[in-house]
Design an enzyme around this catalytic site. Sequence first.
Site, PDB file in Angstrom:
ATOM      1  N   TYR A  16     -14.335   3.220   3.533  1.00  0.00           N
ATOM      2  CA  TYR A  16     -13.616   4.474   3.227  1.00  0.00           C
ATOM      3  C   TYR A  16     -14.159   5.083   1.931  1.00  0.00           C
ATOM      4  CZ  TYR A  16      -9.826   4.724   6.701  1.00  0.00           C
ATOM      5  OH  TYR A  16      -9.090   4.880   7.860  1.00  0.00           O
ATOM      6  N   PHE A  65       9.462  -9.605   4.943  1.00  0.00           N
ATOM      7  CA  PHE A  65       9.080 -10.800   5.713  1.00  0.00           C
ATOM      8  C   PHE A  65       9.099 -12.039   4.803  1.00  0.00           C
ATOM      9  CE2 PHE A  65       5.408 -13.447   7.443  1.00  0.00           C
ATOM     10  CZ  PHE A  65       6.208 -14.137   8.338  1.00  0.00           C
ATOM     11  N   ASP A  79       7.122  -1.377   7.808  1.00  0.00           N
ATOM     12  CA  ASP A  79       6.014  -2.283   8.080  1.00  0.00           C
ATOM     13  C   ASP A  79       4.699  -1.513   7.888  1.00  0.00           C
ATOM     14  OD1 ASP A  79       4.000  -3.856   9.460  1.00  0.00           O
ATOM     15  OD2 ASP A  79       5.692  -4.997  10.255  1.00  0.00           O
ATOM     16  N   GLY A  98       7.900  -8.793  -2.969  1.00  0.00           N
ATOM     17  CA  GLY A  98       7.384 -10.170  -2.983  1.00  0.00           C
ATOM     18  C   GLY A  98       7.284 -10.708  -4.400  1.00  0.00           C
ATOM     19  N   PHE A  99       6.674 -11.863  -4.504  1.00  0.00           N
ATOM     20  CA  PHE A  99       6.549 -12.553  -5.790  1.00  0.00           C
ATOM     21  C   PHE A  99       5.770 -11.687  -6.804  1.00  0.00           C
ATOM     22  CE2 PHE A  99       3.243 -15.537  -7.692  1.00  0.00           C
ATOM     23  CZ  PHE A  99       3.918 -15.664  -8.897  1.00  0.00           C
ATOM     24  N   ASN A 116       8.544  -4.944   4.278  1.00  0.00           N
ATOM     25  CA  ASN A 116       9.327  -5.267   5.488  1.00  0.00           C
ATOM     26  C   ASN A 116      10.167  -6.521   5.291  1.00  0.00           C
ATOM     27  OD1 ASN A 116       7.536  -7.370   5.630  1.00  0.00           O
ATOM     28  ND2 ASN A 116       6.900  -7.011   7.747  1.00  0.00           N
ATOM     29  N   TYR A 175      -5.840 -15.088   7.651  1.00  0.00           N
ATOM     30  CA  TYR A 175      -5.662 -14.565   6.291  1.00  0.00           C
ATOM     31  C   TYR A 175      -7.025 -14.234   5.664  1.00  0.00           C
ATOM     32  CZ  TYR A 175      -4.000 -14.468   1.410  1.00  0.00           C
ATOM     33  OH  TYR A 175      -3.695 -14.108   0.116  1.00  0.00           O
ATOM     34  N   LYS A 207      -8.331 -10.461   5.114  1.00  0.00           N
ATOM     35  CA  LYS A 207      -8.573  -9.934   3.766  1.00  0.00           C
ATOM     36  C   LYS A 207     -10.027  -9.482   3.601  1.00  0.00           C
ATOM     37  CE  LYS A 207      -4.621 -10.466   1.477  1.00  0.00           C
ATOM     38  NZ  LYS A 207      -3.961  -9.426   0.683  1.00  0.00           N
ATOM     39  N   THR A 258      -1.386  -7.072   9.697  1.00  0.00           N
ATOM     40  CA  THR A 258      -0.878  -6.624   8.400  1.00  0.00           C
ATOM     41  C   THR A 258      -2.034  -6.311   7.454  1.00  0.00           C
ATOM     42  OG1 THR A 258       1.211  -7.821   8.587  1.00  0.00           O
ATOM     43  CG2 THR A 258       0.434  -7.358   6.360  1.00  0.00           C
TER      44      THR A 258
END
Length: 310
Positions: free
Chosen positions: A157, A34, A56, A10-11, A32, A143, A147, A90
Amino acid sequence: MKILVTGGAGFIGSHLCEKLLAQNNEVVCLDNLFTGSKKNIAHLFDNKNFALVEHDVERSYEFAVDQIYNLACPAAPVWYQKDPVKTVRTSVLGAISALELAKKRRCRVLQASTSEVYGDPQVHPQAETYNGNVNPIGPRACYDEGKRCAETLFFDYHRECGVDIRVVRIFNTYGPRMAEHDGRVVSNFIVQALRGQDITIYGRGEQTRSFCYVDDLVDGLIAMMDQDGDFVGPVNLGNPAEFTIKELAAKIIQLTGATARIVYEQLPTDDPKQRKPEISLAQEKLHWQPTTQLKEGLLRTIDYFKQKLH
Ligand code: NAD
Ligand code: UDP
């Protein structure tokens, strides 16, 4: 070191891969494709320390790595709203995949979180102590809440399983390799200006954003990953210079010498009215702050799009 970068095509991810390779690390880029593209990393394919794995992040993966940067997730509103359920999967399942590998390998994992965790903020500028104002059922929620849940998973975790985490909250970042059809404001305005198309301001253009050049951001990501204290974050990474969207349009028109006219379109639902990072924590803990002025960064981005569009 051997380093895994999810979303590395990606970017931001492509710039991060490039910088990590320049520092003599081995890099596995997991993507992936996308919203990312092989073109973003084509110049890295000849490097024997670089590998692309098409996968993915919803599904678990296994690599013998020493660090993980978890960036996989569409970031532009138009793209993350195309399939909102997939965006949540995702973010949430992708966080679990990264955390499970970090737990197994006992390696450090960094989460690329976002200023969107602050939603449409009622506190300005936004410090890490602000818990945000997110609409959990709106079109941006896939989104924002994805997030936010990923941050929850990182901290759980960490507390429950002792995973070595780092969490950064990235504010609007721009630069070369933003996708032409990505829909975010900087790439939209530059592409429109260079093509002589109308510049589309949503709403009255009085909403604000603070724009960070990608090289500065990547330095911040690495500084956070590599700092060896017990500071796990979250930490804001962004450039606190704040502009209205109208001011951004005027700057881009001026720097491109475009004759484009401005048209006003409907403001998307839940579009945050103001955004500016408080970065004193990053300055104190990481000795990091952005150094690229908006004009300089825009000129570099305009150069990139000039080459790409011709
Ligand atoms: P981008 O869309 O260019 O990059 C995201 C990458 O993730 C793409 O290469 C895409 O193909 C990949 N990806 C998406 N879903 C995936 C999946 N399920 N499995 C594997 N790969 C997947 O966006 P970007 O601007 O480079 O953003 C990178 C990260 O930084 C994202 O996590 C984003 O949320 C975060 N971030 C970016 C900004 C910004 O202004 N650019 C601001 C805040 C946070
Ligand atoms: N925006 C705009 N015209 C565009 C694209 C975006 O006026 O062509 C506005 C958008 O409504 C928002 C701001 O610019 O107020 C930043 O939008 P972007 O999608 O880049 O990022 P985000 O909203 O996620 O900060």
